[in-house]
Design a protein around this motif. Sequence first.
Motif, PDB file in Angstrom:
ATOM      1  N   VAL A 161       0.849  -1.181   0.000  1.00  0.00           N
ATOM      2  CA  VAL A 161       0.000   0.000   0.000  1.00  0.00           C
ATOM      3  C   VAL A 161       0.885   1.231   0.000  1.00  0.00           C
ATOM      4  N   THR A 162       0.501   2.206  -0.827  1.00  0.00           N
ATOM      5  CA  THR A 162       1.153   3.514  -0.845  1.00  0.00           C
ATOM      6  C   THR A 162       0.118   4.533  -0.415  1.00  0.00           C
ATOM      7  N   VAL A 163       0.460   5.372   0.569  1.00  0.00           N
ATOM      8  CA  VAL A 163      -0.517   6.312   1.112  1.00  0.00           C
ATOM      9  C   VAL A 163      -0.046   7.746   0.891  1.00  0.00           C
ATOM     10  N   PHE A 164      -1.033   8.645   0.762  1.00  0.00           N
ATOM     11  CA  PHE A 164      -0.727  10.073   0.637  1.00  0.00           C
ATOM     12  C   PHE A 164      -1.846  10.875   1.283  1.00  0.00           C
ATOM     13  N   ASP A 165      -1.444  11.938   1.958  1.00  0.00           N
ATOM     14  CA  ASP A 165      -2.388  12.885   2.524  1.00  0.00           C
ATOM     15  C   ASP A 165      -1.732  14.263   2.499  1.00  0.00           C
ATOM     16  N   LEU A 166      -2.532  15.296   2.306  1.00  0.00           N
ATOM     17  CA  LEU A 166      -1.975  16.649   2.321  1.00  0.00           C
ATOM     18  C   LEU A 166      -1.304  16.953   3.656  1.00  0.00           C
ATOM     19  N   ASP A 167      -1.764  16.311   4.710  1.00  0.00           N
ATOM     20  CA  ASP A 167      -1.142  16.425   6.025  1.00  0.00           C
ATOM     21  C   ASP A 167      -0.124  15.300   6.158  1.00  0.00           C
ATOM     22  N   GLY A 168       1.153  15.638   6.024  1.00  0.00           N
ATOM     23  CA  GLY A 168       2.187  14.622   6.041  1.00  0.00           C
ATOM     24  C   GLY A 168       2.227  13.817   7.327  1.00  0.00           C
ATOM     25  N   ALA A 169       2.028  14.476   8.458  1.00  0.00           N
ATOM     26  CA  ALA A 169       2.041  13.770   9.741  1.00  0.00           C
ATOM     27  C   ALA A 169       0.892  12.767   9.812  1.00  0.00           C
ATOM     28  N   ARG A 170      -0.235  13.151   9.265  1.00  0.00           N
ATOM     29  CA  ARG A 170      -1.400  12.252   9.237  1.00  0.00           C
ATOM     30  C   ARG A 170      -1.087  11.017   8.394  1.00  0.00           C
ATOM     31  N   ALA A 171      -0.417  11.218   7.258  1.00  0.00           N
ATOM     32  CA  ALA A 171      -0.047  10.095   6.400  1.00  0.00           C
ATOM     33  C   ALA A 171       0.923   9.160   7.109  1.00  0.00           C
ATOM     34  N   GLU A 172       1.908   9.716   7.810  1.00  0.00           N
ATOM     35  CA  GLU A 172       2.880   8.897   8.533  1.00  0.00           C
ATOM     36  C   GLU A 172       2.188   8.100   9.637  1.00  0.00           C
ATOM     37  N   ALA A 173       1.270   8.726  10.358  1.00  0.00           N
ATOM     38  CA  ALA A 173       0.550   8.028  11.416  1.00  0.00           C
ATOM     39  C   ALA A 173      -0.327   6.917  10.837  1.00  0.00           C
ATOM     40  N   PHE A 174      -0.933   7.194   9.705  1.00  0.00           N
ATOM     41  CA  PHE A 174      -1.764   6.200   9.021  1.00  0.00           C
ATOM     42  C   PHE A 174      -0.913   5.005   8.605  1.00  0.00           C
ATOM     43  N   ALA A 175       0.259   5.278   8.035  1.00  0.00           N
ATOM     44  CA  ALA A 175       1.154   4.200   7.606  1.00  0.00           C
ATOM     45  C   ALA A 175       1.589   3.349   8.789  1.00  0.00           C
ATOM     46  N   ALA A 176       1.884   4.007   9.913  1.00  0.00           N
ATOM     47  CA  ALA A 176       2.286   3.274  11.112  1.00  0.00           C
ATOM     48  C   ALA A 176       1.156   2.374  11.600  1.00  0.00           C
ATOM     49  N   ARG A 177      -0.058   2.875  11.519  1.00  0.00           N
ATOM     50  CA  ARG A 177      -1.214   2.073  11.932  1.00  0.00           C
ATOM     51  C   ARG A 177      -1.387   0.866  11.020  1.00  0.00           C
ATOM     52  N   CYS A 178      -1.170   1.062   9.722  1.00  0.00           N
ATOM     53  CA  CYS A 178      -1.247  -0.047   8.766  1.00  0.00           C
ATOM     54  C   CYS A 178      -0.206  -1.113   9.090  1.00  0.00           C
ATOM     55  N   GLN A 179       1.010  -0.681   9.390  1.00  0.00           N
ATOM     56  CA  GLN A 179       2.073  -1.626   9.706  1.00  0.00           C
ATOM     57  C   GLN A 179       1.767  -2.405  10.978  1.00  0.00           C
ATOM     58  N   GLU A 180       1.172  -1.729  11.946  1.00  0.00           N
ATOM     59  CA  GLU A 180       0.819  -2.416  13.194  1.00  0.00           C
ATOM     60  C   GLU A 180      -0.282  -3.444  12.956  1.00  0.00           C
ATOM     61  N   ARG A 181      -1.266  -3.087  12.114  1.00  0.00           N
ATOM     62  CA  ARG A 181      -2.392  -4.000  11.846  1.00  0.00           C
ATOM     63  C   ARG A 181      -1.976  -5.147  10.929  1.00  0.00           C
ATOM     64  N   TRP A 182      -1.160  -4.825   9.910  1.00  0.00           N
ATOM     65  CA  TRP A 182      -0.764  -5.835   8.924  1.00  0.00           C
ATOM     66  C   TRP A 182       0.762  -5.820   8.765  1.00  0.00           C
ATOM     67  N   PRO A 183       1.496  -6.477   9.644  1.00  0.00           N
ATOM     68  CA  PRO A 183       2.969  -6.439   9.588  1.00  0.00           C
ATOM     69  C   PRO A 183       3.553  -6.943   8.274  1.00  0.00           C
ATOM     70  N   ASP A 184       2.800  -7.803   7.563  1.00  0.00           N
ATOM     71  CA  ASP A 184       3.302  -8.354   6.301  1.00  0.00           C
ATOM     72  C   ASP A 184       3.046  -7.437   5.111  1.00  0.00           C
ATOM     73  N   LEU A 185       2.348  -6.326   5.331  1.00  0.00           N
ATOM     74  CA  LEU A 185       1.977  -5.426   4.238  1.00  0.00           C
ATOM     75  C   LEU A 185       3.075  -4.389   4.019  1.00  0.00           C
ATOM     76  N   LYS A 186       3.614  -4.329   2.840  1.00  0.00           N
ATOM     77  CA  LYS A 186       4.626  -3.319   2.517  1.00  0.00           C
ATOM     78  C   LYS A 186       3.935  -1.957   2.446  1.00  0.00           C
ATOM     79  N   THR A 187       4.345  -1.047   3.293  1.00  0.00           N
ATOM     80  CA  THR A 187       3.669   0.238   3.417  1.00  0.00           C
ATOM     81  C   THR A 187       4.630   1.372   3.121  1.00  0.00           C
ATOM     82  N   GLU A 188       4.245   2.273   2.216  1.00  0.00           N
ATOM     83  CA  GLU A 188       5.071   3.422   1.854  1.00  0.00           C
ATOM     84  C   GLU A 188       4.235   4.689   1.891  1.00  0.00           C
TER      85      GLU A 188
END
Length: 337
Positions: A161-188
């Motif tokens: 999954v590749t994520v983008f948000d106009l709020d960069g901090a929000r995108a980083e937090a979202f990516a971290a949440r994805c990694q915590e929920r799905w450790p096998d998912l490549k997240t950028e």
Amino acid sequence: MLILGAAAVHQVLDDAEVEVVAAVRRAYLLHDGGGTALPHSVFLRFPDDPRNRIVGLPAYLGEDEPVAGIKWIASFPGNTARGLERASAVIILNSMATGQPEVLLEGSVISARRTAASAALAAVTLASSVPETGVSLIGCGVIGFEVLAYLRAVLPDLAAVTVFDLDGARAEAFAARCQERWPDLKTEVAVSVQEALCAHRLVCLATTATAPHLNTDACRRGTLVLHVSLRDLTPGSILTAVNVVDDADHVCRESTSLHLAEQLCGSREFIATSIGSVLNSGKPFRRAEDRVTVFSPFGLGSLDLALADLVHRRAAPLGLGTRVPDFLPAAAGAAVG
């Protein structure tokens, strides 16, 4: 009156992605077959306040045990800065025998899950000849996360999954949440929306945009765009795409991207088909490999009713909810006190 709050709704719907997608699929089939009643949604807007709105979606779903009701959902994007969810909602189900309201449900969870299930069903139904291995999510909010959860449930090859948000901090937090929920998912996290648009051939737009701000020039050929927020894409991008909707009459309203495209060209000929029609045809949809396909679901109230009814039926044997026996006035002529 039975009141089912967020905890009860979560208890029924959590980890039930396959069942929820099946309920949404049935609702689309019924709608395409004429088994629903869907008046146009009512948009309550406020003077000098274009971002905020409250929408009423009345509907009837005519299954073997029909259901009628309404969703009343508010969208206040500024809530996120207050530590609150952008959307809040209630759903009321009415008795088909008496018309009396019978069930009051917390609706924002149901609304988010039906939106995600609709997007996931479209990804499967409008599939490419090549398995989808990644998705780009533009807009890192509740809907984006739910869409990803449902895509993971229906697309076994989805590994990135590749994520983008106009709020960069929000995108980083979202990516971290994805990694915590799905450790096998490549997240950028993409540094630009263009980078996100071209990262994968499956793209989801789930922003709070009130006017078009994106084109599909950066998308790869053969990309499927899940345009769930409805107002991101320019009319020009809509007119060059293969467009699939849930209902043309509903989606071509309220200054959606498709509404603006219709005003620009004077017709709806740019809409290729509806998802209900594809499902009812029994034939596989052949996604164009040389163009972008855009799925624009208005979010039919019948989908909300399908999930609300599912929650209601499952809640009873689980003993969920709070009953308010004196919610309605006493019957005329009934003894008092």
